[in-house]
Motif scaffolding. Structure first.
Motif: not given
Length: 416
Positions: A34-38, A329-340
């Motif tokens: 999530a941090l990486g995506v954000t 991975g899905f939850f990390g990506t979704v969390l990162g996209v929303v926060v980002g």
């Protein structure tokens, strides 16, 4: 209804007393992704914002395209240039201009500038910065009065004010029996212009086109005509098709990216390198996901052996851990996209808050002409980042899942 493998994989994600540490590692992996995506979304959004703002400033201060004659002898036939663009729906307006190098001198200060002669009424149709001039206006330029409008940086460096005089020195001198002497002319300052581009404001000087023709001894000739286009982003493709091969022998054409091509290439290279660097953050989080899945496989060896004993195929065992890793991975990506996306949209306000809190200035408005950090969240960037993150998360599940499918029931249960 979820399959048995999916149900078991989701059950393994839940923390219990026995596998609390493993679930903690999985949580760290999710947060890392999530941090990486954000970070990637926010940084690319800020870079997009800077590029958009500076591009907008360039387009307001520069013509979208220019066209002129290769041979100086043809400059007096500049009306032919208008015939080339006449009837083109892409061209909204055009204006003739004269441009040359000059030195400005005042009270011992000397500054090199681009002296541009313009027709005030027509120049207003191709540029926008005349609307917000700090002092004076284009209409103050009168033919044969030798008036001049200076960029804000030029005026500051020369120490001149409205109504003051500056000496303009031409690059070509006068030939006399005593040799070549500089050709000088005094111009009266009637306005100050601020385009929003530091380089332009430090080198720009405007005068009436008639005075520029007299000063540079061009007669009725001009350097070319400047064009305003309906779709400036498409200027490169428009200019490439404007002249036929025969016209290219006598005329030249260039778009607004010509003088700024190096800048945009540098920005694009920086954007790509930053994307690669920040993508490594996601890669590190994915390696954590691999580690957590390997630990899960090791801890669940007895469970895997029992499942294999009652008839579950190796492929089904592999699917269990692929589901576990893919969901993380899905939850990390979704969390990162929303926060980002949220942070990217509001990054200007967030940075302003920390500036006020810490008493520091991160955005130098006197240099960048920006009051706050710009941002432009592009949906295509978000989708690409999300797709790469999900793909890396899926790849991370393959080895641990394959390892789980190769566990032999007899070996796993020997010491149970």
């Amino acid at each position: 209804m979820a399959s048995l493998e999916t149900w078991i994989g989701l059950r393994y994600l839940r923390a219990k007393k026995r596998n609390g540490f493993m679930s903690f590692i999985t949580l760290i992996s999710i947060i890392g992704i999530a941090l990486g995506v954000t970070a990637l979304i926010v940084v690319l959004s800020v870079m997009n914002g800077f590029q958009k703002e500076i591009r907008g400033q360039m387009l307001s201060a520069s013509p979208h395209a220019e066209i002129g004659f290769q041979d100086q002898g043809g400059r007096e036939q500049w009306q032919q240039l208008r015939k080339v663009v006449a009837g083109k729906p892409e061209v909204l307006a055009d204006a003739p201009y004269v441009e040359g190098q000059a030195l400005l001198a005042n009270t011992g200060q000397v500054r090199g500038v681009k002296l541009r002669g313009i027709d005030p009424a027509e120049e207003k149709k191709v540029v926008d910065y005349w609307k917000d001039m700090p002092s004076g206006s284009f209409d103050d330029l009168k033919a044969d009065d030798f008036d001049i409008i200076l960029g804000a940086g030029v005026a500051d460096s020369l120490g001149v004010v409205i109504g003051g005089k500056v000496t303009v020195i031409a690059p070509e001198g006068n030939v006399t029996p005593a040799g070549v002497v500089p050709r000088l002319k005094q111009f009266r300052v009637v306005g100050i212009v601020k385009t929003g581009l530091l380089e332009t404001d430090n080198t720009l000087a405007l005068t009436h086109i008639k005075d520029a023709q007299t000063f540079y001894r061009l007669g009725e000739g001009v350097t070319g005509i400047r064009l305003k286009l309906a779709h400036p982003q498409q200027a490169p493709s428009f200019t490439s098709d404007l002249l036929n091969p025969e016209q290219l022998k006598t005329m030249w054409v260039r778009d607004w990216t010509f003088e700024n091509r190096t800048y945009f290439q540098a920005v694009e290279l920086e954007r790509r390198m930053m994307s690669i660097i920040l993508m490594l953050i996601i890669a590190v989080a994915v390696f954590n996901l691999v580690a957590s899945l390997v630990m899960a496989v090791t801890e669940k060896q007895a469970d895997i052996a029992i499942l294999r004993t009652i008839g579950m195929a190796p492929g089904s065992v592999m699917k269990i851990f692929m589901v576990q890793g893919a969901v993380a991975g899905f939850f990390g990506t979704v969390l990162g996209v929303v926060v980002g996306v949220v942070a990217g949209i509001n990054v200007g306000g967030i940075v302003a808050f920390f500036e006020n809190l810490l008493g520091v200035s991160l955005v130098q408005s006197q240099v960048m002409f920006l009051d706050q950090l710009p941002s432009d969240v592009k949906i295509e960037d978000v989708l690409i980042i999300a797709a790469i993150s999900l793909f890396l998360s899926f790849i991370a599940t393959l080895y641990p899942s394959w390892r789980a499918s190769k566990i032999q029931p007899a070996e796993a249960l020997r010491y149970e």
